[in-house]
Design a protein around this motif. Structure first.
Motif, PDB file in Angstrom:
ATOM      1  N   PRO A 130      -1.738 -60.579 -63.589  1.00  0.00           N
ATOM      2  CA  PRO A 130      -0.431 -61.259 -63.693  1.00  0.00           C
ATOM      3  C   PRO A 130       0.756 -60.330 -63.900  1.00  0.00           C
ATOM      4  CG  PRO A 130      -2.083 -62.381 -65.033  1.00  0.00           C
ATOM      5  CD  PRO A 130      -2.718 -61.124 -64.538  1.00  0.00           C
ATOM      6  N   ALA A 131       0.513 -59.086 -64.313  1.00  0.00           N
ATOM      7  CA  ALA A 131       1.634 -58.157 -64.501  1.00  0.00           C
ATOM      8  C   ALA A 131       2.322 -57.804 -63.189  1.00  0.00           C
ATOM      9  CB  ALA A 131       1.158 -56.874 -65.185  1.00  0.00           C
ATOM     10  N   GLY A 132       1.722 -58.179 -62.073  1.00  0.00           N
ATOM     11  CA  GLY A 132       2.406 -57.979 -60.806  1.00  0.00           C
ATOM     12  C   GLY A 132       1.533 -57.353 -59.742  1.00  0.00           C
ATOM     13  N   PRO A 133       1.826 -57.638 -58.474  1.00  0.00           N
ATOM     14  CA  PRO A 133       1.023 -57.100 -57.364  1.00  0.00           C
ATOM     15  C   PRO A 133       1.313 -55.626 -57.139  1.00  0.00           C
ATOM     16  CG  PRO A 133       2.928 -58.275 -56.509  1.00  0.00           C
ATOM     17  CD  PRO A 133       2.950 -58.473 -58.006  1.00  0.00           C
ATOM     18  N   PRO A 134       0.485 -54.970 -56.332  1.00  0.00           N
ATOM     19  CA  PRO A 134       0.747 -53.566 -55.991  1.00  0.00           C
ATOM     20  C   PRO A 134       2.110 -53.406 -55.330  1.00  0.00           C
ATOM     21  CG  PRO A 134      -1.470 -54.201 -55.327  1.00  0.00           C
ATOM     22  CD  PRO A 134      -0.770 -55.461 -55.718  1.00  0.00           C
ATOM     23  N   ARG A 135       2.714 -52.254 -55.533  1.00  0.00           N
ATOM     24  CA  ARG A 135       3.994 -51.971 -54.897  1.00  0.00           C
ATOM     25  C   ARG A 135       4.111 -50.469 -54.646  1.00  0.00           C
ATOM     26  NH1 ARG A 135       5.705 -54.000 -60.175  1.00  0.00           N
ATOM     27  NH2 ARG A 135       6.205 -52.265 -61.574  1.00  0.00           N
ATOM     28  N   PRO A 136       4.803 -50.090 -53.574  1.00  0.00           N
ATOM     29  CA  PRO A 136       4.964 -48.657 -53.282  1.00  0.00           C
ATOM     30  C   PRO A 136       6.063 -48.046 -54.151  1.00  0.00           C
ATOM     31  CG  PRO A 136       6.035 -49.970 -51.590  1.00  0.00           C
ATOM     32  CD  PRO A 136       5.372 -50.942 -52.512  1.00  0.00           C
ATOM     33  N   VAL A 137       5.861 -46.783 -54.503  1.00  0.00           N
ATOM     34  CA  VAL A 137       6.914 -46.016 -55.182  1.00  0.00           C
ATOM     35  C   VAL A 137       7.035 -44.674 -54.474  1.00  0.00           C
ATOM     36  CG1 VAL A 137       6.502 -47.104 -57.425  1.00  0.00           C
ATOM     37  CG2 VAL A 137       5.364 -44.944 -56.869  1.00  0.00           C
ATOM     38  N   ALA A 138       8.151 -44.043 -54.641  1.00  0.00           N
ATOM     39  CA  ALA A 138       8.340 -42.717 -54.053  1.00  0.00           C
ATOM     40  C   ALA A 138       7.320 -41.756 -54.638  1.00  0.00           C
ATOM     41  CB  ALA A 138       9.755 -42.228 -54.321  1.00  0.00           C
ATOM     42  N   ALA A 139       6.676 -40.973 -53.788  1.00  0.00           N
ATOM     43  CA  ALA A 139       5.660 -40.029 -54.257  1.00  0.00           C
ATOM     44  C   ALA A 139       6.249 -39.048 -55.265  1.00  0.00           C
ATOM     45  CB  ALA A 139       5.062 -39.278 -53.073  1.00  0.00           C
ATOM     46  N   ARG A 140       7.534 -38.728 -55.132  1.00  0.00           N
ATOM     47  CA  ARG A 140       8.153 -37.779 -56.075  1.00  0.00           C
ATOM     48  C   ARG A 140       8.215 -38.334 -57.491  1.00  0.00           C
ATOM     49  NH1 ARG A 140      12.365 -39.607 -52.866  1.00  0.00           N
ATOM     50  NH2 ARG A 140      13.947 -40.866 -53.925  1.00  0.00           N
ATOM     51  N   ALA A 141       8.082 -39.680 -57.637  1.00  0.00           N
ATOM     52  CA  ALA A 141       8.063 -40.262 -58.977  1.00  0.00           C
ATOM     53  C   ALA A 141       6.693 -40.117 -59.631  1.00  0.00           C
ATOM     54  CB  ALA A 141       8.456 -41.742 -58.908  1.00  0.00           C
ATOM     55  N   VAL A 142       5.649 -39.935 -58.819  1.00  0.00           N
ATOM     56  CA  VAL A 142       4.295 -39.770 -59.356  1.00  0.00           C
ATOM     57  C   VAL A 142       4.112 -38.356 -59.892  1.00  0.00           C
ATOM     58  CG1 VAL A 142       1.825 -39.862 -58.812  1.00  0.00           C
ATOM     59  CG2 VAL A 142       3.405 -41.538 -57.801  1.00  0.00           C
ATOM     60  N   ALA A 146      11.444 -32.584 -60.981  1.00  0.00           N
ATOM     61  CA  ALA A 146      12.727 -32.441 -61.688  1.00  0.00           C
ATOM     62  C   ALA A 146      12.544 -32.675 -63.189  1.00  0.00           C
ATOM     63  CB  ALA A 146      13.753 -33.403 -61.114  1.00  0.00           C
ATOM     64  N   ARG A 147      11.786 -33.694 -63.533  1.00  0.00           N
ATOM     65  CA  ARG A 147      11.522 -33.982 -64.947  1.00  0.00           C
ATOM     66  C   ARG A 147      10.746 -32.838 -65.593  1.00  0.00           C
ATOM     67  NH1 ARG A 147       7.260 -36.960 -67.566  1.00  0.00           N
ATOM     68  NH2 ARG A 147       7.958 -37.872 -69.533  1.00  0.00           N
TER      69      ARG A 147
END
Length: 339
Positions: A130-142, A146-147
């Motif tokens: 229920p927390a939500g379906p799969p979704r794409p994110v930018a690979a640079r966030a994985v 920069a962080r």
């Protein structure tokens, strides 16, 4: 109120023995045996713990267990709760997993496929959470270069303000932080070859080797879930099958082993895109290269620095180099599996 008292009053477990269990990251753990000879794993949370989050984590594990993932059953209190609180002490109780060992000793033989299949089954189950379906994110966030740069610069500034003694782990951490910062441009260039996006979904959240129990060549239990949250499925798979200790202990076997694990994962969870699975070793190497753990521990939590942590920190650093060195070979082995 002592652990034995909570077990008797709120769980209707009459303990005949309560002993110290394996150390947790933040919890104090115990092993209890009742008058019928049954054994229980008792986790005591430190004061101030947000037990609401821990309830969510336990519920996530129960969701996986109901779908057939090997997760120890949680013992509920007499009022039906998964966590009991009394006298300033909060605990949870689960079945004790006997005759099992953590995956910290590394993967080998049939364990590669067993772990891949279990993680694939887990991810397939949690897709519908229920927390939500799969979704794409930018690979640079994985793998956030920069962080990592900001964190390493902050660490180096702190080391400059309080230089460590010339010998020892703290000095190694300071030196390695400089190396990591200098290497980040090259890391960023290597991560450019990742897909533009990677799929995220509800995952275990902390699927490290201490949280995977093995019995022979099978997975005995998956433990210590985090509250539901979206992370890269490829990141979680790589974190467990490419644990630094496995990579270093199995120099001739980790690449074919990785291929077996990914093949078993795909058979159990065919919905994750093949490009995400191909990205597993690159994400694993990038994540290690962008992590400041445990380089920050001598500054943030000196009491946590043990000989075991020192050895693990050095292993992470060495394994990062091995993964980059043999990345093309690992990806070619995965292409053969994913064709």
């Amino acid at each position: 109120m002592a652990v034995a008292g909570i077990l008797a009053l709120l769980y209707r477990i009459t303990p005949t023995a309560v002993s110290q269990g394996p150390a947790g990251t933040v919890t104090r753990n115990y092993l209890a045996e009742d008058h019928k000879g049954r054994r229980w794993f008792v986790k005591a949370y430190p004061p101030g713990t947000d037990v609401a989050e821990d309830r969510q984590a336990l519920a996530l594990g129960e969701t996986a267990r109901r779908a057939g993932v090997p997760v120890p059953a949680v013992r509920r209190t007499v009022s039906g709760d998964v966590i009991a609180s009394a006298g300033g002490l909060s605990v949870s109780v689960a079945e004790y997993v006997a005759d099992a060992q953590t995956a910290e000793g590394g993967l080998s033989g049939g364990r590669w496929a067993a772990v891949g299949e279990t993680v694939g089954r887990l991810h397939r189950v949690l897709v519908g959470h229920p927390a939500g379906p799969p979704r794409p994110v930018a690979a640079r966030a994985v793998c956030d270069v920069a962080r990592a740069g900001r964190q390493l610069e902050e660490l180096l500034a702190r080391w400059a303000a309080a230089p460590p003694a010339p010998d020892g782990f703290a000095a190694w951490c300071a030196h390695t932080s400089k190396q990591r910062l200098a290497a980040l441009p090259e890391v960023a260039a290597r991560l450019e070859k990742l897909p533009v996006t990677l799929m995220t979904q509800v995952v275990h959240g902390d699927l490290a080797s201490p949280n995977l129990l093995l019995r022979g060549e099978k997975v005995a239990a998956v433990i210590d879930f985090r509250p539901p949250g979206h992370r890269s499925a490829a990141w979680e798979l790589g974190r467990i099958v490419l644990d630094p200790r496995t990579v270093l202990a199995r120099p001739d076997d980790w690449i074919p082993g990785l291929a077996r694990a990914v093949g078993a994962y795909r058979a159990a969870n065919p919905e994750l895109p093949a490009e995400d699975l191909l990205a597993v070793p690159r994400v694993a190497a990038g994540y290690l290269a962008c992590s400041v753990y445990p380089l920050s521990e001598p500054l943030n939590d000196p009491a946590a620095v043990t000989p075991e942590l020192e050895a693990y920190g050095r292993a992470r650093h060495e394994a990062t180099g091995v993964l980059w060195e043999r990345l093309d070979e690992a990806e070619e082995a995965l292409r053969d599996v994913l064709r």
